[in-house]
Enzyme design. Structure first.
Site, PDB file in Angstrom:
ATOM      1  CB  ALA A  39      41.678  46.110 -27.090  1.00 50.23           C
TER       2      ALA A  39
ATOM      3  CD  GLU B  34      34.301  48.115 -16.081  1.00 51.73           C
ATOM      4  OE1 GLU B  34      33.596  47.203 -15.609  1.00 51.73           O
ATOM      5  OE2 GLU B  34      35.307  48.551 -15.497  1.00 51.73           O
ATOM      6  N   GLY B  35      33.651  45.058 -20.391  1.00 53.49           N
ATOM      7  CA  GLY B  35      33.027  43.786 -20.772  1.00 53.49           C
ATOM      8  C   GLY B  35      33.925  42.620 -20.402  1.00 53.49           C
ATOM      9  CG  HIS B  36      37.623  41.991 -22.454  1.00 53.95           C
ATOM     10  ND1 HIS B  36      37.787  43.159 -23.155  1.00 53.95           N
ATOM     11  CD2 HIS B  36      37.558  41.001 -23.374  1.00 53.95           C
ATOM     12  CE1 HIS B  36      37.828  42.891 -24.445  1.00 53.95           C
ATOM     13  NE2 HIS B  36      37.683  41.602 -24.616  1.00 53.95           N
TER      14      HIS B  36
ATOM     15  N   GLY C  31      31.647  35.706 -23.591  1.00 57.06           N
ATOM     16  CA  GLY C  31      30.575  36.699 -23.503  1.00 57.06           C
ATOM     17  C   GLY C  31      29.383  36.369 -24.398  1.00 57.06           C
TER      18      GLY C  31
ATOM     19  CG  ASP D 283      31.716  37.668 -29.553  1.00 57.69           C
ATOM     20  OD1 ASP D 283      31.564  38.272 -30.616  1.00 57.69           O
ATOM     21  OD2 ASP D 283      32.431  38.095 -28.630  1.00 57.69           O
TER      22      ASP D 283
ATOM     23  CD  GLN E 239      33.931  33.485 -29.402  1.00 62.14           C
ATOM     24  OE1 GLN E 239      34.716  33.747 -30.293  1.00 62.14           O
ATOM     25  NE2 GLN E 239      33.921  34.161 -28.264  1.00 62.14           N
TER      26      GLN E 239
ATOM     27  CG  LEU F  31      30.886  48.048 -22.753  1.00 61.47           C
ATOM     28  CD1 LEU F  31      31.691  47.977 -21.447  1.00 61.47           C
ATOM     29  CD2 LEU F  31      30.850  49.486 -23.264  1.00 61.47           C
TER      30      LEU F  31
ATOM     31  NE  ARG G  65      36.374  43.903 -35.312  1.00 59.65           N
ATOM     32  CZ  ARG G  65      36.414  42.596 -35.041  1.00 59.65           C
ATOM     33  NH1 ARG G  65      35.554  42.056 -34.202  1.00 59.65           N
ATOM     34  NH2 ARG G  65      37.325  41.825 -35.614  1.00 59.65           N
TER      35      ARG G  65
HETATM   36  O1  PAF Z   1      35.882  36.289 -28.326  1.00 58.30           O
HETATM   37  C1  PAF Z   1      37.078  36.524 -28.581  1.00 58.30           C
HETATM   38  O2  PAF Z   1      37.656  37.523 -28.150  1.00 58.30           O
HETATM   39  C2  PAF Z   1      37.840  35.563 -29.464  1.00 58.30           C
HETATM   40  O3  PAF Z   1      37.050  35.056 -30.474  1.00 58.30           O
HETATM   41  C3  PAF Z   1      38.528  34.437 -28.682  1.00 58.30           C
HETATM   42  C4  PAF Z   1      37.510  33.544 -27.974  1.00 58.30           C
HETATM   43  C5  PAF Z   1      39.496  35.006 -27.656  1.00 58.30           C
HETATM   44  C6  PAF Z   1      39.327  33.530 -29.631  1.00 58.30           C
HETATM   45  O4  PAF Z   1      40.325  34.240 -30.293  1.00 58.30           O
END
Ligand code: PAF
Length: 282
Positions: A32, A35-37, A147, A150, A153, A184, A187
């Site tokens: 999904a 722009e963030g990705h 990013g 997160d 993470q 962005l 969700r």
């Molecule tokens: O940040 C995410 O989109 C997810 O947590 C990741 C790092 C792809 C792991 O499923």
């Protein structure tokens, strides 16, 4: 552009790129793509010759009551975006490829997942570590980009790389925002028009408190309480809004010089959970 589905095929592709002397950047995603990705892809391209993306909605990081089923899946559109961005290969495996039969092993996290999203989403980071560990072993990238949105993470993955000796450098991509400041996120698509209008309120609260802290405020808890009340009055349900140490991911009452902090919030608008944060370096 076609998605590569098998582990053997993506390994072959990476191997041939490495044989040509290319360095490999890796951006794991759940698809999904927004722009963030794309900004993470571009950042990876600055750090490596070739960039590989993965698209996989990892069931292990969703609790049974979370949105695994509803999570947007748009592989065809995502592949178009990856091609336009010059991504060298997309690894998009199925569940039976990533989780073959019963898993006898797991990864546990201590302390670093006690608060923030780890506190609210039991098993979340264990699921992320499991999949990223697998993906790192499959792709063996030189650098990998995650990013800032997160941020917990990122911090926990940093620890995984260190403790499990993954030979990869992690790079953090800044948060990409809509014009009104909303971070962005895939969700955001769940928000209705009214919720979408309210949503940047979280960032505004973080910005306000962040500025006060940078200007030397010491009554941080009071400032946060005030912002929580304001957000609640607007219709947000607060999961957390607090100041955390970047190193320990634990809440702190105040800041000290030469330290790094995260001012972070998670809120609900209806059923939709939004997260955001600002980094504060003293
Ligand atoms: O940040 C995410 O989109 C997810 O947590 C990741 C790092 C792809 C792991 O499923």
């Amino acid at each position: 552009m076609e998605a590569i589905k098998s582990i053997d095929d993506i390994r072959k592709r990476v191997k041939s790129l490495k044989q040509d002397g290319k360095t490999i950047g890796f951006v794991p995603t759940m698809g999904a793509l927004h722009e963030g990705h794309l900004s993470l892809f571009r950042l990876a391209q600055k750090h490596a010759d070739e960039v590989i993306a993965s698209i996989y909605v990892n069931p292990e990081q969703f609790a049974p009551d979370e949105d695994f089923e509803e999570y947007p899946r748009e592989l065809e559109d995502d592949l178009v975006k990856c091609r336009e961005e010059g991504i060298s290969a997309v690894f998009a495996p199925s569940d039976d490829i990533m989780y073959t039969g019963r898993q006898f092993l797991s990864i546990e996290v201590d302390e670093l997942n006690k608060y923030m999203d780890g506190g609210s989403r039991p098993g979340f980071f264990e699921g992320i570590l499991l999949i990223v560990n697998k993906l790192f072993n499959i792709i063996e990238p030189d650098i990998a980009v995650f990013g800032q949105k997160d941020i917990q993470q990122f911090r926990i993955l940093q620890q995984m790389v260190k403790e499990f000796n993954h030979d990869v450098e992690l790079v953090m991509g800044p948060i990409k925002r809509a014009n009104d400041g909303l971070a962005l996120s895939s969700r955001n698509a769940y928000l209705d028009a009214e919720q979408r209008k309210l949503a940047p309120g979280l960032y505004r609260s973080l910005q306000y408190v962040g500025k006060q802290i940078k200007d030397g405020a010491t009554n941080i808890q009071l400032l946060l309480e005030h912002q929580k009340n304001e957000l609640e009055a607007k219709g947000f349900k607060i999961d957390y809004l607090n100041l955390f140490s970047f190193n320990t991911m634990a809440p702190v009452k105040n800041t000290e010089d030469n330290n790094k902090y995260i001012l972070a919030g998670a809120v609900y608008l209806g059923e939709t959970r939004l997260i955001d944060n600002c980094i504060i370096e003293k």
